[in-house]
Design a protein around this motif. Structure first.
Motif, short mmCIF file in Angstrom:
data_model
loop_
_atom_site.label_atom_id
_atom_site.label_comp_id
_atom_site.label_asym_id
_atom_site.label_seq_id
_atom_site.Cartn_x
_atom_site.Cartn_y
_atom_site.Cartn_z
N ALA A 1 22.97 10.03 -45.21
CA ALA A 1 24.40 10.36 -45.34
C ALA A 1 24.64 11.80 -44.90
CB ALA A 1 24.87 10.13 -46.78
N TRP A 2 24.17 12.76 -45.72
CA TRP A 2 24.24 14.16 -45.34
C TRP A 2 23.28 14.96 -46.21
CZ3 TRP A 2 28.38 11.95 -48.05
CH2 TRP A 2 28.62 12.44 -49.35
N VAL A 3 22.79 16.06 -45.67
CA VAL A 3 21.97 17.02 -46.41
C VAL A 3 22.91 17.99 -47.10
CG1 VAL A 3 20.26 18.86 -46.26
CG2 VAL A 3 20.02 16.80 -44.84
N GLU A 4 22.72 18.18 -48.39
CA GLU A 4 23.59 19.07 -49.16
C GLU A 4 23.10 20.51 -49.03
OE1 GLU A 4 26.95 19.65 -51.08
OE2 GLU A 4 26.22 17.61 -50.85
N LEU A 5 23.98 21.40 -48.57
CA LEU A 5 23.65 22.82 -48.57
C LEU A 5 23.82 23.35 -49.99
CD1 LEU A 5 25.32 24.37 -45.39
CD2 LEU A 5 22.88 24.27 -45.90
N SER A 6 22.77 23.95 -50.52
CA SER A 6 22.85 24.47 -51.88
C SER A 6 22.42 25.93 -51.85
CB SER A 6 21.97 23.63 -52.81
OG SER A 6 22.16 23.99 -54.16
N SER A 7 21.73 26.39 -52.89
CA SER A 7 21.26 27.78 -52.92
C SER A 7 20.35 28.04 -51.74
CB SER A 7 20.52 28.04 -54.23
OG SER A 7 21.39 27.90 -55.34
N ALA A 8 20.37 29.26 -51.26
CA ALA A 8 19.59 29.63 -50.08
C ALA A 8 18.10 29.51 -50.37
CB ALA A 8 19.92 31.05 -49.66
N PRO A 9 17.32 29.05 -49.38
CA PRO A 9 15.86 29.02 -49.55
C PRO A 9 15.33 30.43 -49.82
CG PRO A 9 16.53 27.80 -47.59
CD PRO A 9 17.74 28.53 -48.08
N ARG A 10 14.26 30.49 -50.64
CA ARG A 10 13.65 31.79 -50.95
C ARG A 10 12.13 31.62 -51.02
NH1 ARG A 10 17.27 34.17 -56.01
NH2 ARG A 10 19.10 32.86 -55.70
N PHE A 11 11.45 32.76 -50.95
CA PHE A 11 10.02 32.77 -51.20
C PHE A 11 9.76 33.21 -52.63
CE2 PHE A 11 9.34 33.52 -46.48
CZ PHE A 11 8.79 32.26 -46.26
N LEU A 12 8.81 32.56 -53.31
CA LEU A 12 8.33 33.05 -54.58
C LEU A 12 7.51 34.32 -54.32
CD1 LEU A 12 9.12 30.12 -55.40
CD2 LEU A 12 7.14 30.16 -56.95
N PRO A 13 7.25 35.11 -55.36
CA PRO A 13 6.44 36.32 -55.15
C PRO A 13 5.09 36.06 -54.52
CG PRO A 13 7.53 36.41 -57.28
CD PRO A 13 7.81 35.04 -56.73
N ASP A 14 4.53 34.85 -54.72
CA ASP A 14 3.22 34.56 -54.11
C ASP A 14 3.35 33.99 -52.70
OD1 ASP A 14 4.13 31.97 -54.49
OD2 ASP A 14 2.65 31.44 -56.00
N GLY A 15 4.58 33.95 -52.15
CA GLY A 15 4.77 33.53 -50.78
C GLY A 15 5.10 32.07 -50.59
N ARG A 16 5.15 31.28 -51.67
CA ARG A 16 5.50 29.87 -51.53
C ARG A 16 7.02 29.71 -51.36
NH1 ARG A 16 3.13 26.81 -56.53
NH2 ARG A 16 3.61 28.80 -57.56
N LEU A 17 7.41 28.69 -50.60
CA LEU A 17 8.82 28.46 -50.29
C LEU A 17 9.49 27.64 -51.39
CD1 LEU A 17 11.18 28.58 -48.20
CD2 LEU A 17 10.33 26.39 -47.32
N ALA A 18 10.63 28.13 -51.87
CA ALA A 18 11.42 27.41 -52.87
C ALA A 18 12.75 27.00 -52.26
CB ALA A 18 11.66 28.28 -54.10
N THR A 19 13.10 25.73 -52.41
CA THR A 19 14.35 25.20 -51.91
C THR A 19 15.01 24.37 -53.00
OG1 THR A 19 13.14 23.30 -51.02
CG2 THR A 19 13.60 25.11 -49.49
N VAL A 20 16.26 24.00 -52.79
CA VAL A 20 16.96 23.06 -53.66
C VAL A 20 17.24 21.82 -52.84
CG1 VAL A 20 19.00 22.62 -55.06
CG2 VAL A 20 17.96 24.89 -55.07
N GLU A 21 16.74 20.66 -53.30
CA GLU A 21 16.81 19.43 -52.52
C GLU A 21 17.13 18.24 -53.42
OE1 GLU A 21 13.19 18.83 -50.33
OE2 GLU A 21 12.95 20.98 -49.89
N ASP A 22 17.63 17.18 -52.80
CA ASP A 22 17.82 15.91 -53.50
C ASP A 22 16.53 15.11 -53.39
OD1 ASP A 22 20.60 15.90 -54.41
OD2 ASP A 22 21.09 16.05 -52.29
N VAL A 23 15.91 14.82 -54.54
CA VAL A 23 14.65 14.09 -54.58
C VAL A 23 14.75 13.00 -55.64
CG1 VAL A 23 12.15 14.21 -54.88
CG2 VAL A 23 13.39 16.18 -53.93
N ASN A 24 14.62 11.75 -55.20
CA ASN A 24 14.64 10.60 -56.12
C ASN A 24 15.87 10.60 -57.03
OD1 ASN A 24 12.16 9.73 -55.06
ND2 ASN A 24 11.00 10.93 -56.56
N GLY A 25 17.00 10.93 -56.45
CA GLY A 25 18.25 10.85 -57.19
C GLY A 25 18.65 12.08 -57.95
N TRP A 26 17.76 13.08 -58.02
CA TRP A 26 18.06 14.30 -58.78
C TRP A 26 18.05 15.49 -57.84
CZ3 TRP A 26 19.37 13.37 -63.73
CH2 TRP A 26 18.94 12.17 -64.29
N ARG A 27 18.99 16.42 -58.07
CA ARG A 27 18.95 17.68 -57.33
C ARG A 27 17.97 18.60 -58.04
NH1 ARG A 27 24.34 18.72 -55.23
NH2 ARG A 27 23.56 17.03 -53.92
#
Length: 693
Positions: free
Chosen positions: A309-335
């Motif tokens: 349908a569409w990808v929801e734009l939410s909070s901006a992607p960020r890196f955790l202090p250890d360099g891992r990528l954090a995003t906000v996504e729809d997964v299995n019915g939950w944001r």
């Protein structure tokens, strides 16, 4: 003589004046800064500072003292920017603080101002043209601002003012968000400082491909119509590019597949100087998170998101202090918050936005019950620690060990702002809002099989079973907006309407936020059926719950914008249920609305004309048999007046009587006191006349 509720609501901007806003917390957590008006009826925002240790407040900037008798003057560009963000206040409406905590800056009356926070000294800096969106570099040495299509920079000492990049044509603009980003993607910025203050990422948009519309002023035929570039559904958007710009004016274009990913959705710098972008395809079914090599402009795909349908734009992607990528996504019915592709927030929580990210946790606003929004710490180890609770809507701002919580609940009419620090007792920041003249009495129902969240309000003097009242449905009803929230202030107008002799019903149907992937996507290609059907379900549930108190032979509906569309649709499509409607600024023909919003839900009108046809109000005009009042601001540059005029012409051609109320000089918002008051009273008179209230 007492002031009427509609006038008081307009005067107080719906009782939001006097509430601290634009809250920031210094990185060490010692200072909270915010904008607040001096009382609940003055629109001029002032900049304040709260010392966390002592709990004392001090006034940093008073625009009245700075401007004197000259008063505030806004440029056309700034008025447009405020229209996009639905900003009705005056004075200070935004500010920026550098990471060192030494300087703040702001625009006021088109001029640039700097505040030395230690000395609490305010200085007007030399600037060129009308200043838009000034931002300090994180090291506190320079300020960048947009003006006249260029991005300019100046030292905080007022020296070395110059243009970094300038437009080469009349349709190019540097350093500002294009119409679509600001109106539909909640991205209001057009430039971003590097952490070391040595360079910036800068948007350049070119409106040359976008068609030109004209907004006329019929009340003053001697004035030239205002030319506006408007990207209607199925037509070209502005050409948007992103550049890495050095302080010497050197620039490198940031390169991604713009043919496949037309929209620039999110831009952030990480602490170590690595930019992150989120780009979105024109059909919004695909998105990429990109890292940027600022030396070459090359990008690398870190994560790809896809949705049928569409990808929801939410909070901006960020890196955790250890360099891992954090995003906000729809997964299995939950944001959810997702780290390196793995969800870290559990089933049962719908994430609304990310507040702050730490090495071991994420603080976010999230919901279990969609009418409530809590602040929650989600540990990366799977632990969940709610920081707030109860039937209320919460927000938060974090800086170091300090968290500021903003709360609006059903238990009391008003907003509280509380400062929490790990080593101190909570402290309140003063709220100076005007006391509401009434207290809503709200009952929340779960309507129908889908458990539509529905608010019901009766007149405060109504005795159950004493009489059957006409029903007034008061929806927004469309995607991306929620009306039924656990906030008493959200129902002040609904209670006033109820007190005029109605049972007022506010229902959030499918497509509204907070209830998961399938719920939001239920409206895909089906505005006219899904959102209207849900209003009918809510009405039926209220009738079943209050058989001796509501009269379903007298049902009205009123709304603005999408709510206006839904109101007109109701009497056109379901005259067996709805007996009168007031439609404010309605979208009547979706081909006239903008690309990003409309194509997200209805697709491309060039390839799916049948979807647009079945969601348009124009073909339904011959079906009108109920009273309909249509209201529209003639200066509206979002839902242009052509929407109402085309529907009115179709109704006239079909011989269907209706009422049109044109508002000269009024945009999509109606903040003017007298206009807002009389507009509401005229709507009320129309509804009472046709529903027998």
């Amino acid at each position: 003589m007492s002031v009427s509720y509609p006038r008081l609501a307009a005067r107080t901007l719906r009782f939001t004046l006097g509430i601290p806003r634009n809250i920031t917390v210094s990185p060490d957590g010692s200072t909270v800064r915010f904008i607040r008006t001096p009382d609940g009826v003055t629109r001029t925002g002032q900049l304040w500072e709260h010392d966390v240790e002592s709990g004392s407040e001090s006034l940093l900037v008073d625009p009245v003292a700075l401007l004197g008798e000259d008063g505030e003057q806004l440029s056309a560009e700034e008025r447009s920017r405020r229209e996009r963000s639905r900003e009705s206040a005056a004075g200070l409406v935004a500010y920026d603080v550098d990471d060192t905590g030494r300087w703040a800056c702001f625009a006021l009356s088109g001029r640039l101002w700097a505040v030395h926070l230690g000395a609490k000294a305010v200085t007007a800096l030399p600037s060129v043209g009308a200043v838009i969106d000034p931002r300090l570099d994180p090291t506190g040495r320079r300020i960048a601002y947009a003006s006249g299509g260029a991005l300019r920079v100046i030292g905080v000492d007022g020296k070395d003012e110059r243009a970094l990049v300038s437009p080469e044509t009349d349709t190019q603009v540097w350093g500002q968000a294009e119409f679509i980003a600001a109106e539909e993607m909640e991205r209001y910025r057009g430039f971003w400082w590097a952490p070391d203050g040595s360079s910036l990422l800068v948007e350049r948009f070119d409106d040359a491909p976008v068609q030109t519309w004209h907004i006329a002023d019929p009340e003053n035929p001697d004035r030239e119509p205002v030319a506006q570039r408007y990207p209607a559904a199925g037509t070209p958007n502005a050409e948007v590019t992103l550049w890495h710009v050095g302080l010497d004016g050197s620039r490198t274009e940031i390169v991604w597949d713009r043919n496949a990913y037309e929209y620039l959705g999110r831009v952030t710098w990480t602490a170590d100087g690595a930019p992150l972008l989120q780009v979105l395809s024109r059909d919004q079914k695909a998105s990429q998170v990109l890292s940027v090599d600022i030396a070459t402009g090359a990008t690398t795909v870190l994560r790809e998101l896809r949705d049928e349908a569409w990808v929801e734009l939410s909070s901006a992607p960020r890196f955790l202090p250890d360099g891992r990528l954090a995003t906000v996504e729809d997964v299995n019915g939950w944001r959810r918050v997702v780290v390196e592709g793995s969800p870290v927030t559990p089933d049962g929580w719908q994430v609304r936005s990310v507040v702050e990210i730490f090495a071991d946790s994420v603080i976010a606003t999230a919901s279990q019950e969609p009418t409530e929004i809590q602040v929650v710490r989600f540990g990366l180890d799977g632990t969940v620690t709610p920081l707030t609770d109860g039937a209320a809507v919460h927000g938060a701002v974090v800086g170091g060990p300090t968290t500021v919580v903003i709360r609006s609940g059903l238990d009391v009419v008003g907003t509280t702002v509380t400062v929490h620090r790990e080593d101190a007792a909570p402290a309140a920041i003063r709220v100076l809002a005007e006391p509401a003249p009434l207290e809503p009495s709200v009952t929340l129902l779960h309507a129908g099989d889908d458990e539509l969240r529905t608010a019901v309000l009766f007149p405060r003097d109504h005795q159950p079973g004493s009489r059957r009242l006409p029903v007034l449905m008061d929806p927004y009803g469309g995607p991306h907006a929620q009306r039924v929230l656990s906030s008493a202030r959200a129902f002040l107008e609904a209670q006033w309407l109820a007190d005029q002799g109605f049972c007022v019903v506010v229902a959030d149907g499918r497509g509204t936020p907070g209830r998961g992937h399938a719920w939001e996507r239920a409206v895909l290609h089906e505005f006219a059926t899904v959102t209207l059907d849900d209003q009918v379900v809510a009405l039926e549930a209220v009738a079943a719950a209050y058989p001796d108190d509501v009269d379903t032979s007298r049902v009205g509906i009123t709304g603005w914008s999408y709510g206006g569309y839904l109101s007109a649709l109701a009497v056109l499509q379901r005259p067996d249920v709805f007996h009168a409607a007031v439609a404010g600024a309605p979208v009547t023909e979706w081909r006239l609305y903008d690309t990003c919003y409309t194509e997200r839900y209805l697709g491309d009108p060039n390839t799916q004309p049948e979807v647009y046809d079945r969601n348009s109000l124009i073909p339904l005009a011959p079906q009108l048999e109920r009273p309909l009042m249509i209201i529209h601001g003639l200066a509206d540059d979002n839902v242009v007046a052509a929407h109402t005029l085309r529907l009115s012409s179709a109704l006239l051609a079909a011989g269907r009587p209706h009422t049109v109320l044109p508002l000269s000089g009024v945009t999509h918002m109606t903040p003017q006191e007298v206009v807002a008051e009389n507009l509401k009273l005229l709507q009320l008179q129309f509804l009472k006349e046709h529903l027998g209230a």
